[in-house]
Motif scaffolding. Structure first.
Motif, mmCIF file in Angstrom:
data_model
loop_
_atom_site.group_PDB
_atom_site.id
_atom_site.type_symbol
_atom_site.label_atom_id
_atom_site.label_comp_id
_atom_site.label_asym_id
_atom_site.label_seq_id
_atom_site.Cartn_x
_atom_site.Cartn_y
_atom_site.Cartn_z
ATOM 1 N N LEU A 1 8.325 11.812 7.827
ATOM 2 C CA LEU A 1 8.962 10.882 8.768
ATOM 3 C C LEU A 1 8.842 9.463 8.238
ATOM 4 O O LEU A 1 7.812 9.078 7.687
ATOM 5 N N TYR A 2 9.889 8.702 8.386
ATOM 6 C CA TYR A 2 9.828 7.325 7.922
ATOM 7 C C TYR A 2 10.400 6.398 8.984
ATOM 8 O O TYR A 2 11.190 6.803 9.832
ATOM 9 N N ASP A 3 9.971 5.164 8.887
ATOM 10 C CA ASP A 3 10.363 4.180 9.873
ATOM 11 C C ASP A 3 10.922 2.967 9.144
ATOM 12 O O ASP A 3 10.228 2.354 8.330
ATOM 13 N N VAL A 4 12.199 2.665 9.400
ATOM 14 C CA VAL A 4 12.788 1.452 8.812
ATOM 15 C C VAL A 4 12.298 0.280 9.630
ATOM 16 O O VAL A 4 12.572 0.178 10.827
ATOM 17 N N GLN A 5 11.528 -0.588 9.000
ATOM 18 C CA GLN A 5 10.856 -1.620 9.774
ATOM 19 C C GLN A 5 11.605 -2.940 9.832
ATOM 20 O O GLN A 5 11.536 -3.642 10.828
ATOM 21 N N LYS A 6 12.274 -3.270 8.746
ATOM 22 C CA LYS A 6 12.956 -4.560 8.746
ATOM 23 C C LYS A 6 14.072 -4.541 7.708
ATOM 24 O O LYS A 6 13.923 -3.911 6.658
ATOM 25 N N ILE B 1 15.406 -3.617 2.298
ATOM 26 C CA ILE B 1 14.922 -2.827 3.430
ATOM 27 C C ILE B 1 13.443 -2.542 3.235
ATOM 28 O O ILE B 1 13.008 -2.225 2.127
ATOM 29 N N GLU B 2 12.694 -2.686 4.329
ATOM 30 C CA GLU B 2 11.272 -2.332 4.291
ATOM 31 C C GLU B 2 11.067 -1.063 5.093
ATOM 32 O O GLU B 2 11.578 -0.933 6.211
ATOM 33 N N VAL B 3 10.323 -0.133 4.517
ATOM 34 C CA VAL B 3 10.158 1.170 5.152
ATOM 35 C C VAL B 3 8.694 1.590 5.114
ATOM 36 O O VAL B 3 7.940 1.168 4.233
ATOM 37 N N GLU B 4 8.312 2.376 6.105
ATOM 38 C CA GLU B 4 6.964 2.959 6.109
ATOM 39 C C GLU B 4 7.105 4.471 6.244
ATOM 40 O O GLU B 4 7.835 4.953 7.104
ATOM 41 N N VAL B 5 6.415 5.200 5.373
ATOM 42 C CA VAL B 5 6.577 6.653 5.319
ATOM 43 C C VAL B 5 5.266 7.331 5.679
ATOM 44 O O VAL B 5 4.203 6.931 5.220
ATOM 45 N N PRO C 1 0.833 -1.217 0.000
ATOM 46 C CA PRO C 1 0.000 0.000 0.000
ATOM 47 C C PRO C 1 0.859 1.255 0.000
ATOM 48 O O PRO C 1 2.003 1.227 0.467
ATOM 49 N N GLU C 2 0.310 2.364 -0.516
ATOM 50 C CA GLU C 2 1.020 3.651 -0.544
ATOM 51 C C GLU C 2 1.573 3.966 0.847
ATOM 52 O O GLU C 2 0.899 3.799 1.861
ATOM 53 N N GLY C 3 2.822 4.376 0.867
ATOM 54 C CA GLY C 3 3.445 4.690 2.158
ATOM 55 C C GLY C 3 4.327 3.578 2.665
ATOM 56 O O GLY C 3 5.115 3.775 3.582
ATOM 57 N N ARG C 4 4.199 2.391 2.071
ATOM 58 C CA ARG C 4 5.082 1.288 2.465
ATOM 59 C C ARG C 4 5.866 0.821 1.250
ATOM 60 O O ARG C 4 5.340 0.769 0.140
ATOM 61 N N GLY C 5 7.132 0.459 1.489
ATOM 62 C CA GLY C 5 7.920 0.057 0.332
ATOM 63 C C GLY C 5 9.097 -0.821 0.676
ATOM 64 O O GLY C 5 9.508 -0.928 1.841
ATOM 65 N N LEU C 6 9.608 -1.470 -0.366
ATOM 66 C CA LEU C 6 10.805 -2.294 -0.256
ATOM 67 C C LEU C 6 11.877 -1.736 -1.189
ATOM 68 O O LEU C 6 11.578 -1.252 -2.277
ATOM 69 N N GLY C 7 13.116 -1.827 -0.745
ATOM 70 C CA GLY C 7 14.226 -1.417 -1.609
ATOM 71 C C GLY C 7 15.345 -2.426 -1.526
ATOM 72 O O GLY C 7 15.576 -3.024 -0.473
ATOM 73 N N LEU C 8 16.025 -2.621 -2.659
ATOM 74 C CA LEU C 8 17.097 -3.601 -2.714
ATOM 75 C C LEU C 8 18.384 -2.941 -3.176
ATOM 76 O O LEU C 8 18.368 -2.031 -4.002
ATOM 77 N N ALA C 9 19.497 -3.397 -2.603
ATOM 78 C CA ALA C 9 20.807 -2.956 -3.080
ATOM 79 C C ALA C 9 21.839 -4.027 -2.748
ATOM 80 O O ALA C 9 21.618 -4.859 -1.865
ATOM 81 N N CYS C 10 22.951 -3.967 -3.456
ATOM 82 C CA CYS C 10 24.013 -4.963 -3.289
ATOM 83 C C CYS C 10 25.355 -4.254 -3.157
ATOM 84 O O CYS C 10 25.458 -3.043 -3.339
ATOM 85 N N SER C 11 26.377 -5.049 -2.887
ATOM 86 C CA SER C 11 27.721 -4.459 -2.807
ATOM 87 C C SER C 11 28.777 -5.547 -2.781
ATOM 88 O O SER C 11 28.464 -6.738 -2.681
ATOM 89 N N ALA C 12 30.017 -5.087 -2.852
ATOM 90 C CA ALA C 12 31.164 -5.980 -2.702
ATOM 91 C C ALA C 12 32.196 -5.259 -1.864
ATOM 92 O O ALA C 12 32.210 -4.031 -1.813
ATOM 93 N N TYR C 13 33.049 -6.015 -1.206
ATOM 94 C CA TYR C 13 34.152 -5.381 -0.505
ATOM 95 C C TYR C 13 35.388 -6.278 -0.515
ATOM 96 O O TYR C 13 35.291 -7.493 -0.663
ATOM 97 N N MET C 14 36.521 -5.636 -0.315
ATOM 98 C CA MET C 14 37.789 -6.365 -0.299
ATOM 99 C C MET C 14 37.942 -7.158 0.981
ATOM 100 O O MET C 14 37.500 -6.735 2.028
ATOM 101 N N THR C 15 38.625 -8.275 0.880
ATOM 102 C CA THR C 15 39.067 -8.991 2.066
ATOM 103 C C THR C 15 40.561 -8.727 2.202
ATOM 104 O O THR C 15 41.401 -9.553 1.886
ATOM 105 N N GLY C 16 40.873 -7.527 2.623
ATOM 106 C CA GLY C 16 42.278 -7.140 2.746
ATOM 107 C C GLY C 16 42.791 -6.486 1.486
ATOM 108 O O GLY C 16 42.598 -6.990 0.377
ATOM 109 N N ALA C 17 43.453 -5.341 1.663
ATOM 110 C CA ALA C 17 44.060 -4.660 0.524
ATOM 111 C C ALA C 17 45.233 -5.489 0.027
ATOM 112 O O ALA C 17 46.002 -6.038 0.815
#
Lengths: 850, 187
Positions: A644-649, A634-638, A441-457
């Protein structure tokens, strides 16, 4: 004489039958941490300790005309003063930017820049005396941010900058970027801004120095990198390193904020040598904000080309970094805003341009994720935007672009295992993405993102051919095993990794291991707790040392039992034949047999990362033995009335290779999520600037823990963490890092979730509710529903270094830089002189591991 | 009845106070600058360095101790006001050589990472458990809202407090297995 037996070899079963690795065990320093026994630097007490306060600049940029100590020296209990002329040698973590002095000489460069020190019999007196010091300044123009630095080449904050007040410029072009854009069906161009933030480690920096002999000094410090402090002290005090002992106490949190050598460390060491008594300093919270070395504020312009199917053809990333007053790790940070962009999704053509400015603010440096969270934020939001334009599910768009395992990226990074697909699958399924994304419903949403990181320089900070991590083991006939390693416990659990690996190999209890760590007199060098390097590098060095110890014991016991050593198993505190466990002897008896056979028992292990394929200038930043991967939803409610928004999970899946201790690994994942959430929602190292005509002042807006907002108990959502085990052959028992990577997807995942909830884009962090509200108003008024930067500074990054990609048949070298053809030894780290010396020594080949 | 001597009397200089503090049921005779906080006196005079400082402004909670059973930020507590009162610090939590249930669960669940905020959080949690035998998430969050932890992300701390409360009640409740091994990967 050893007889041949047809028995199962111990090694064949060892991998499956791990006793400690992979099991949740109480951290080896756990008891000390919950009883108050852990000795942090400020907990170290010696009789007759004198206390130091630093006199810090109250103006952002000025020449020092005069320092009047008369009021201070008149105070009873003041033991002395120190100014920069007594410590003329500059220092700095990167050999290419040794631009710091322990105490400012001639020029102060930010409010908080130390210019003198007072030492007194008590902290109270030192404090009062420091306030009584009168400094006369001749003000210089204030350079307050990147754009200011670009517009104000004179006066230079440092005269060695690449161009005016632009400290460093980088331009690296991989492949045919223009052709890539020509081939694209969709080109997106976006501006993003990522605000700076402080590590806010709960422990303030503290340091105590005392002398033992005429010119021997011991320094206890809250540092992540005792080895680098050791080098800086030898340089600035001008005494041989062999007479300086640096002991890194357990850090009360660090997150990158304690990885530079600091002026206060040099000052107390110098004063201890002058006074001949212990000298101590502990910074106030306000001073910690001046030490800083935190996240660089970064502006980004990101242009990416997509085909209709969502695959990418080309990318051009431009970044600016507001570096503050000193180099710190900034040259590396600059490269890092571009280096890891290629590690998650295939980018056949990639152009990165970055520039770092000097400004009159506390220096920025490495904070958890070092330079990579900023471009990752922009990248993952832009992918979300592309998915919407192309009508492809954002998770699917990413899956279509994944980097293949065992490949080399367009910018010459070697990718080994990659568990990103499994990570995405886990958070997509866990969050019910397919049923819920775009359909809440309006005001609630999901967002996705990814990443990578080094295991030691892949490379050390300064150019050398020595191990990046060393471990020494001493076996006692009691059965106790003493393990010596320069690693530094900063809360991440490095002591537990070190002990677990040794205990696993020798089949003994964790309690039978005595650790001696982070002591430059007693322990072999480990470069420090940064770049997520410790589990892998210390782990492998420890494994090698322990295996050598095991083999030595096995040889002696084998002879004793008339068995081949391969037939012996080390487990449960016993050494026994694999085919006849009842014939075993206790581990300590085995040590007695080995010591009787070979004499005093000790082994060493060391680790050097494999050589990376890139050979161009700048190729030194980005390579790593292996990369970790993360995906988050991330699930958020706005509340659209207030913003104001609330990160729910938060669902997080992390490719950890293998968890050495799942409880500690999860703690790193959750801690990263927490810190990322802080940056996404509220944290900012921001400054107050008055109108130029009124005042040159440029002061920290909120140098206290109350004003600098960070998430508290109330702010944490539910977290679901999945550990994806890809078992990387380059890590100890397959392990990769966990302490930084999972921070990266949080900020963009939140921004993407807000878009799903209310259809607005916030292209900057932290995301304040008023930004959401403003974007909602824009949307209601039919304008672009977005808050974020609208322009990007006009910078001449200079001629790009052209590097042909592996796909183009390149050899890893630049095609237009004659210098880079020199034997592949150029990198972003190390001075030219050091590199030339290293070349002359020619000791490289024997030490390289692959 | 313990008493304080302030200034000039019995050779105590002006601006200094001599007193006996009761910390973890032990007596500590101390002489300290009268304006020094309980945090300073505990760490510098009593050498009880288990109590930590993160801000000295009452903002982080690392310095929390119990005074007559109530949590107090020792960095804001003038020492002269607690003479004669019962002060408890992290050093007094153990029962002999055995860990307190809170100490056990914090160590086993990874609720202490760097361990710097831990003493303060343990003391506040101890005060909560003295009143509530079965606190829920909300009560724990409320009680600990004055404490900052930069390592853990808090959730583990809440679970560790609940686990310790259960251990105290003799209940065999323990936190979800996902906190030890990660959540089960959905297939």
């Amino acid at each position: 004489m050893v007889k041949a037996f047809n028995v199962p070899q111990a090694d064949e079963t060892a991998e499956e039958d791990l006793k400690i690795i992979g099991k949740p065990f109480r951290r080896v320093d756990g008891r000390a941490k919950v009883t108050g026994q852990t000795r942090f630097a400020d907990d170290v007490h010696f009789p007759r300790t004198a206390y130091v306060k630093l006199v810090r600049s109250t103006v952002p940029h000025a020449r020092i005309r005069n320092i009047d100590f008369s009021g201070a020296l008149a105070m009873h209990g003041v033991l002395g003063t120190l100014t920069g002329d007594e410590l003329p040698e500059p220092f700095g973590i990167m050999p290419v930017s040794e631009d710091e002095h322990a105490l400012a000489i001639d020029t102060v460069r930010f409010v908080g820049d130390p210019l003198a020190a007072i030492v007194a019999v008590s902290e109270d007196i030192a404090h009062a005396a420091a306030l009584a010091v009168k400094v006369e300044y001749e003000l210089l123009p204030t350079i307050s941010n990147f754009d200011d630095a670009l517009a104000t080449p004179e006066p230079q904050i440092h005269d060695y900058a690449d161009d005016g007040n632009i400290h460093k410029k980088v331009s690296l072009k991989f492949g045919d970027v223009e052709q890539g854009f020509d081939d694209a069906d969709l080109i997106l161009e976006d501006n993003f801004f990522y605000e700076g933030s402080n590590h806010l480690a709960l422990e303030q920096h503290s340091c105590l120095a005392l002398t033992e002999d005429d010119d021997r000094v011991t320094v206890y410090s809250s540092t992540q990198c005792p080895h680098y402090v050791h080098r800086a002290l030898a340089k600035t005090l001008d005494i041989p390193g062999s007479r300086i002992r640096v002991i890194a106490c357990s850090n009360g949190g660090a997150f990158g904020g304690k990885s530079d050598p600091f002026n206060h460390e040099i000052v107390v060491a110098k004063l201890a040598l002058k006074l001949g008594r212990p000298v101590k300093i502990t910074l106030t919270r306000e001073e910690v904000f001046y030490c800083h070395r935190g996240r660089h504020p970064v502006q980004m312009h990101l242009k990416t080309g997509f085909r209709k199917d969502g695959t990418m053809t080309s990318q051009h990333l431009r970044t600016t970094l507001d570096g503050g007053a000193f180099g710190s790790y900034g040259v590396a940070s600059t490269y890092y805003t571009g280096a890891l962009q290629t590690t998650t999704y295939k980018l056949p053509n990639y152009w990165f341009e970055g520039a770092r400015a000097f400004t009159n603010k506390p220096p920025c440096g490495p904070k958890r994720g070092h330079g990579t969270p900023q471009p990752r934020f922009g990248y993952e939001i832009q992918l979300d935007k592309a998915a919407h334009v192309l009508g492809i599910d954002p998770a699917e768009l990413r899956l279509r672009n994944l980097v293949e395992p065992n490949t080399i990226t367009s910018n010459w990074l070697r990718i080994g295992t990659i568990g990103l697909k499994e990570c995405i699958d886990a958070v997509v399924k866990g969050s019910g993405w397919k049923k819920r994304y775009g359909k809440l419903p309006e005001g609630r949403g999901l967002g996705l993102a990814c990443s990578a990181y080094m295991t030691g320089a892949g490379l050390p900070i300064y150019w050398n051919h020595m191990p990046q991590s060393g471990v020494q083991i001493q076996l006692d006939r009691s059965g106790n095993v003493a393990v010596f390693c320069g690693e530094t416990e900063i809360g991440q659990g490095s002591d537990s990794v070190l002990a677990a690996v040794v205990a696993e190999v020798l089949g003994i209890d964790l309690k039978d291991i005595r650790l001696c760590v982070g002591d430059t007199d007693l322990t072999p060098v480990d470069l420090g707790s940064y770049s997520s390097r410790v589990t892998l590098m210390v782990g492998l060095a420890a494994k090698q040392a322990a295996e050598r110890a095991r083999d030595k014991i096995a040889r002696a016991v084998g002879e004793h039992m008339e068995l081949p050593q391969e037939a012996l198993v080390f487990a449960d505190g016993q050494v026994f034949p694999a085919h006849d466990p009842d014939k075993g002897i206790a581990f300590n008896e085995a040590v007695v047999i080995a010591e009787s056979r070979f004499g005093t028992l000790g082994t060493t292990g060391s680790y050097i990362p494999p050589r990376a394929p890139g050979r161009f200038r700048g190729a030194g930043v980005g390579p790593s033995p292996t990369y970790s991967y993360s995906a988050s939803v991330i699930e958020v409610e706005v509340d659209s009335g207030t913003g104001l928004y609330d990160v729910q999970k938060i669902w997080m899946a992390h490719d950890i290779g293998r968890a050495i201790n799942p409880v500690l690994a999860l703690g790193q994942i959750e801690g990263s999520i927490y810190m990322g959430l802080g940056e996404a929602v509220m944290e900012e190292q921001a400054f107050r600037r008055l109108p130029k005509r009124l005042s040159p002042a440029l002061v920290h807006k909120m140098p206290s823990m109350l004003e600098y907002k960070s998430p508290g108990f109330h702010d944490m959502p539910e977290i679901v963490s999945y550990m994806i085990e890809t078992n990387d052959e380059r890590g100890p028992y397959g392990a990769k890092e966990a302490g930084q990577g999972p921070l990266l997807p949080i900020m963009p995942a939140l921004a993407n979730a807000l878009f799903d909830a209310v259809g607005v884009r916030v292209d900057q962090v932290p995301i304040h509710p008023e930004m959401v509200l403003k974007a909602l108003h824009e949307k209601q008024n039919g304008r672009e529903a977005r808050v974020g930067p609208h322009k990007f500074p006009d910078i001449d990054y200079g001629e790009p270094l052209i590097v042909r990609t592996p796909e183009q048949g390149g050899d890893g070298r630049a095609t237009d830089d004659p210098k880079s053809k020199r034997k592949g030894l150029r990198s972003a780290s190390g001075t030219m002189k050091e590199r030339d010396d290293a070349l002359k020594e020619k000791s490289s080949a024997t030490l390289t591991t692959d | 009845m313990p008493s304080a001597q302030n200034g000039n009397g019995a050779g105590i200089p002006q601006g200094m106070t001599a007193a006996v503090l009761t910390v973890n049921d032990d007596m500590y005779p101390v002489v300290f600058p009268t304006h020094h906080t309980l945090l300073e006196v505990l760490r510098e005079e009593c050498k009880l360095t288990g109590t930590k400082h993160g801000c000295e402004l009452g903002e982080c909670g690392a310095c929390a101790v119990l005074v007559d059973g109530e949590p107090v930020f020792s960095c804001l507590q003038i020492t002269t006001d607690v003479i004669g009162k019962s002060i408890q610090t992290v050093e007094g939590m153990q029962n002999g050589n055995d860990l307190h249930p809170l100490q056990e669960t914090f160590a086993d669940l990874g609720a202490a990472q760097c361990g710097y905020c831990t003493p303060g959080i343990l003391m506040v949690a101890e005060a909560l458990l003295a009143k509530e035998t079965e606190p829920d998430d909300e009560q724990i969050t409320e009680a600990l809202s004055g404490n900052i932890c930069r390592c853990t992300g808090y959730n583990r701390i809440i679970e560790a407090v609940k686990w310790a409360a259960a251990k105290r009640r003799g209940d065999d409740w323990r936190p979800d297995e996902a906190l030890f091994m990660g959540s089960e990967i959905p297939r």
